[in-house]
Design a protein around this motif. Structure first.
Motif, PDB file in Angstrom:
ATOM      1  N   GLU A  76     -10.263  41.415   1.912  1.00 54.40           N
ATOM      2  CA  GLU A  76      -9.837  40.893   3.212  1.00 54.40           C
ATOM      3  C   GLU A  76      -8.366  40.480   3.152  1.00 54.40           C
ATOM      4  OE1 GLU A  76     -12.195  37.551   4.313  1.00 54.40           O
ATOM      5  OE2 GLU A  76     -14.054  38.692   4.401  1.00 54.40           O
ATOM      6  N   LEU A  77      -7.656  40.679   4.248  1.00 53.73           N
ATOM      7  CA  LEU A  77      -6.273  40.219   4.352  1.00 53.73           C
ATOM      8  C   LEU A  77      -6.285  38.697   4.465  1.00 53.73           C
ATOM      9  CD1 LEU A  77      -3.262  40.980   4.708  1.00 53.73           C
ATOM     10  CD2 LEU A  77      -3.685  40.997   7.166  1.00 53.73           C
ATOM     11  N   LYS A  78      -5.534  38.035   3.636  1.00 55.13           N
ATOM     12  CA  LYS A  78      -5.448  36.572   3.653  1.00 55.13           C
ATOM     13  C   LYS A  78      -4.124  36.137   4.263  1.00 55.13           C
ATOM     14  CE  LYS A  78      -9.349  35.810   1.576  1.00 55.13           C
ATOM     15  NZ  LYS A  78     -10.467  35.157   2.218  1.00 55.13           N
ATOM     16  N   HIS A  79      -4.157  34.973   4.917  1.00 49.22           N
ATOM     17  CA  HIS A  79      -2.972  34.404   5.557  1.00 49.22           C
ATOM     18  C   HIS A  79      -2.716  32.994   5.039  1.00 49.22           C
ATOM     19  CE1 HIS A  79      -4.093  37.491   8.505  1.00 49.22           C
ATOM     20  NE2 HIS A  79      -2.812  37.521   8.802  1.00 49.22           N
ATOM     21  N   LEU A  80      -1.443  32.656   4.943  1.00 47.26           N
ATOM     22  CA  LEU A  80      -0.988  31.296   4.693  1.00 47.26           C
ATOM     23  C   LEU A  80      -0.322  30.847   5.986  1.00 47.26           C
ATOM     24  CD1 LEU A  80       0.856  31.972   1.323  1.00 47.26           C
ATOM     25  CD2 LEU A  80      -1.518  31.299   1.621  1.00 47.26           C
ATOM     26  N   ALA A  81      -0.371  29.567   6.287  1.00 44.74           N
ATOM     27  CA  ALA A  81       0.278  29.083   7.508  1.00 44.74           C
ATOM     28  C   ALA A  81       0.926  27.736   7.255  1.00 44.74           C
ATOM     29  CB  ALA A  81      -0.742  28.977   8.639  1.00 44.74           C
ATOM     30  N   ILE A  82       2.065  27.539   7.905  1.00 43.50           N
ATOM     31  CA  ILE A  82       2.746  26.249   7.841  1.00 43.50           C
ATOM     32  C   ILE A  82       3.032  25.776   9.265  1.00 43.50           C
ATOM     33  CG2 ILE A  82       3.761  26.619   5.556  1.00 43.50           C
ATOM     34  CD1 ILE A  82       6.413  27.238   7.002  1.00 43.50           C
ATOM     35  N   PHE A  83       3.040  24.454   9.422  1.00 44.17           N
ATOM     36  CA  PHE A  83       3.330  23.812  10.690  1.00 44.17           C
ATOM     37  C   PHE A  83       4.451  22.809  10.474  1.00 44.17           C
ATOM     38  CE2 PHE A  83      -1.191  24.664  10.490  1.00 44.17           C
ATOM     39  CZ  PHE A  83      -1.493  25.196  11.727  1.00 44.17           C
ATOM     40  N   GLU A 117       1.422  36.774   5.364  1.00 39.52           N
ATOM     41  CA  GLU A 117       0.288  37.617   4.999  1.00 39.52           C
ATOM     42  C   GLU A 117       0.367  37.952   3.514  1.00 39.52           C
ATOM     43  OE1 GLU A 117       0.521  41.085   7.498  1.00 39.52           O
ATOM     44  OE2 GLU A 117      -0.439  40.044   9.169  1.00 39.52           O
ATOM     45  N   VAL A 118      -0.792  37.920   2.846  1.00 40.00           N
ATOM     46  CA  VAL A 118      -0.879  38.233   1.422  1.00 40.00           C
ATOM     47  C   VAL A 118      -1.462  39.644   1.302  1.00 40.00           C
ATOM     48  CG1 VAL A 118      -1.848  37.562  -0.801  1.00 40.00           C
ATOM     49  CG2 VAL A 118      -1.245  35.792   0.888  1.00 40.00           C
ATOM     50  N   HIS A 119      -0.595  40.622   0.999  1.00 43.07           N
ATOM     51  CA  HIS A 119      -1.010  42.019   0.892  1.00 43.07           C
ATOM     52  C   HIS A 119      -1.292  42.372  -0.564  1.00 43.07           C
ATOM     53  CE1 HIS A 119       0.098  43.454   5.006  1.00 43.07           C
ATOM     54  NE2 HIS A 119       0.768  42.306   4.964  1.00 43.07           N
ATOM     55  N   GLY A 120      -2.399  43.019  -0.784  1.00 40.03           N
ATOM     56  CA  GLY A 120      -2.780  43.444  -2.122  1.00 40.03           C
ATOM     57  C   GLY A 120      -4.118  44.153  -2.064  1.00 40.03           C
ATOM     58  N   ASN A 121      -4.775  44.265  -3.187  1.00 37.94           N
ATOM     59  CA  ASN A 121      -6.037  44.996  -3.238  1.00 37.94           C
ATOM     60  C   ASN A 121      -7.239  44.062  -3.039  1.00 37.94           C
ATOM     61  OD1 ASN A 121      -5.480  43.899  -5.837  1.00 37.94           O
ATOM     62  ND2 ASN A 121      -7.032  45.232  -6.726  1.00 37.94           N
ATOM     63  N   CYS A 152      13.011  32.816   8.600  1.00 36.41           N
ATOM     64  CA  CYS A 152      13.238  31.449   8.121  1.00 36.41           C
ATOM     65  C   CYS A 152      12.332  31.107   6.941  1.00 36.41           C
ATOM     66  CB  CYS A 152      13.019  30.452   9.257  1.00 36.41           C
ATOM     67  SG  CYS A 152      11.365  30.503   9.961  1.00 36.41           S
ATOM     68  N   ILE A 153      11.462  32.026   6.546  1.00 33.24           N
ATOM     69  CA  ILE A 153      10.520  31.787   5.457  1.00 33.24           C
ATOM     70  C   ILE A 153      10.747  32.799   4.344  1.00 33.24           C
ATOM     71  CG2 ILE A 153       8.086  31.840   4.784  1.00 33.24           C
ATOM     72  CD1 ILE A 153       7.403  30.992   7.586  1.00 33.24           C
ATOM     73  N   THR A 154      10.771  32.303   3.115  1.00 26.36           N
ATOM     74  CA  THR A 154      10.726  33.187   1.952  1.00 26.36           C
ATOM     75  C   THR A 154       9.533  32.759   1.116  1.00 26.36           C
ATOM     76  OG1 THR A 154      12.230  31.770   0.699  1.00 26.36           O
ATOM     77  CG2 THR A 154      13.222  33.621   1.869  1.00 26.36           C
ATOM     78  N   ALA A 155       8.830  33.748   0.580  1.00 32.31           N
ATOM     79  CA  ALA A 155       7.640  33.457  -0.225  1.00 32.31           C
ATOM     80  C   ALA A 155       7.687  34.302  -1.489  1.00 32.31           C
ATOM     81  CB  ALA A 155       6.379  33.751   0.572  1.00 32.31           C
ATOM     82  N   GLN A 156       7.365  33.672  -2.615  1.00 29.95           N
ATOM     83  CA  GLN A 156       7.353  34.369  -3.904  1.00 29.95           C
ATOM     84  C   GLN A 156       6.145  33.908  -4.701  1.00 29.95           C
ATOM     85  OE1 GLN A 156      10.996  33.480  -5.921  1.00 29.95           O
ATOM     86  NE2 GLN A 156      12.247  34.668  -4.515  1.00 29.95           N
ATOM     87  N   ALA A 157       5.521  34.855  -5.379  1.00 29.71           N
ATOM     88  CA  ALA A 157       4.406  34.524  -6.261  1.00 29.71           C
ATOM     89  C   ALA A 157       4.902  34.514  -7.698  1.00 29.71           C
ATOM     90  CB  ALA A 157       3.290  35.543  -6.095  1.00 29.71           C
ATOM     91  N   ASN A 211     -12.177  42.469 -10.427  1.00 30.24           N
ATOM     92  CA  ASN A 211     -11.025  43.307 -10.780  1.00 30.24           C
ATOM     93  C   ASN A 211      -9.737  42.498 -10.707  1.00 30.24           C
ATOM     94  OD1 ASN A 211     -12.564  45.791 -10.962  1.00 30.24           O
ATOM     95  ND2 ASN A 211     -12.682  45.718  -8.731  1.00 30.24           N
ATOM     96  N   ASN A 212      -8.697  42.999 -11.355  1.00 29.74           N
ATOM     97  CA  ASN A 212      -7.375  42.385 -11.227  1.00 29.74           C
ATOM     98  C   ASN A 212      -6.949  42.422  -9.769  1.00 29.74           C
ATOM     99  OD1 ASN A 212      -7.137  41.959 -13.974  1.00 29.74           O
ATOM    100  ND2 ASN A 212      -5.819  43.717 -14.316  1.00 29.74           N
ATOM    101  N   PHE A 213      -6.324  41.337  -9.302  1.00 33.63           N
ATOM    102  CA  PHE A 213      -5.712  41.350  -7.979  1.00 33.63           C
ATOM    103  C   PHE A 213      -4.255  41.732  -8.167  1.00 33.63           C
ATOM    104  CE2 PHE A 213      -3.245  39.120  -4.625  1.00 33.63           C
ATOM    105  CZ  PHE A 213      -3.660  39.910  -3.561  1.00 33.63           C
ATOM    106  N   ILE A 214      -3.842  42.787  -7.478  1.00 35.58           N
ATOM    107  CA  ILE A 214      -2.463  43.269  -7.568  1.00 35.58           C
ATOM    108  C   ILE A 214      -1.767  42.908  -6.258  1.00 35.58           C
ATOM    109  CG2 ILE A 214      -0.969  45.268  -7.871  1.00 35.58           C
ATOM    110  CD1 ILE A 214      -3.494  46.551  -9.316  1.00 35.58           C
ATOM    111  N   LEU A 215      -0.849  41.974  -6.341  1.00 35.53           N
ATOM    112  CA  LEU A 215      -0.122  41.517  -5.167  1.00 35.53           C
ATOM    113  C   LEU A 215       0.965  42.524  -4.822  1.00 35.53           C
ATOM    114  CD1 LEU A 215       0.405  39.259  -3.085  1.00 35.53           C
ATOM    115  CD2 LEU A 215       1.920  38.221  -4.763  1.00 35.53           C
ATOM    116  N   ALA A 216       0.820  43.165  -3.663  1.00 34.93           N
ATOM    117  CA  ALA A 216       1.795  44.172  -3.241  1.00 34.93           C
ATOM    118  C   ALA A 216       3.022  43.517  -2.602  1.00 34.93           C
ATOM    119  CB  ALA A 216       1.155  45.157  -2.273  1.00 34.93           C
TER     120      ALA A 216
END
Length: 142
Positions: free
Chosen positions: A123-130, A116-120, A80-85, A67-72
């Motif tokens: 599983e909830l996916k995470h990105l991480a930076i160090f 956190e990547v919220h959508g349909n 201190c972080i901004t994220a855009q798809a 199915n299409n993934f719909i990024l919520a």
């Protein structure tokens, strides 16, 4: 009496924020069109940075499902972080990029931040930076 009013107002703000999160989760989960996604290299180490630097990193999100993934939304644990798809709807088999900007102003020491990547997705996916942020005004000993 004053303490009671302050506590009541605080409880109102906290409960409204939690309700908003529940509503956004319901909108996505009620679609019944869950899909599988994966993140190519979900962890990124910026290495040593100087306080005040602004750095960028691009993550790649794959839609492996039917199915299409719909990024919520993309939810960060720090201001201190901004994220855009690049895209909000990713077709099955397609990819999109998520651009993350990390502003080190006011930070010091070893930093670990998540998005956190919220959508349909199933599983909830995470990105991480160090990063290890050197700040000439703050000296942290480990």
């Amino acid at each position: 009496m004053y303490k009671f009013v302050v506590i009541a107002v605080l409880m109102l703000f906290v409960s409204c924020g939690a309700e908003k999160q529940k509503d956004s989760a319901k909108k996505v989960s009620n679609t019944n069109n869950l899909t599988e996604i994966s993140i190519e290299k979900p962890l990124h180490d910026f290495g040593q940075l100087k306080a005040g630097e602004i750095v960028l990193h691009t993550f790649i999100l794959h839609n492996n499902g039917q199915n299409n993934f719909i990024l919520a939304e993309l939810v960060s644990d720090c201001g201190c972080i901004t994220a855009q798809a690049k895209q909000q709807v990713i077709k099955p088999g397609a990819n999109t990029i998520i651009e993350v900007e990390f502003n080190t102003a006011g930070l010091a020491g070893k930093e670990y931040k998540t998005i956190e990547v919220h959508g349909n997705s199933k599983e909830l996916k995470h990105l991480a930076i160090f990063a290890e942020v050197k700040n000439e005004f703050i000296d942290i000993k480990y």
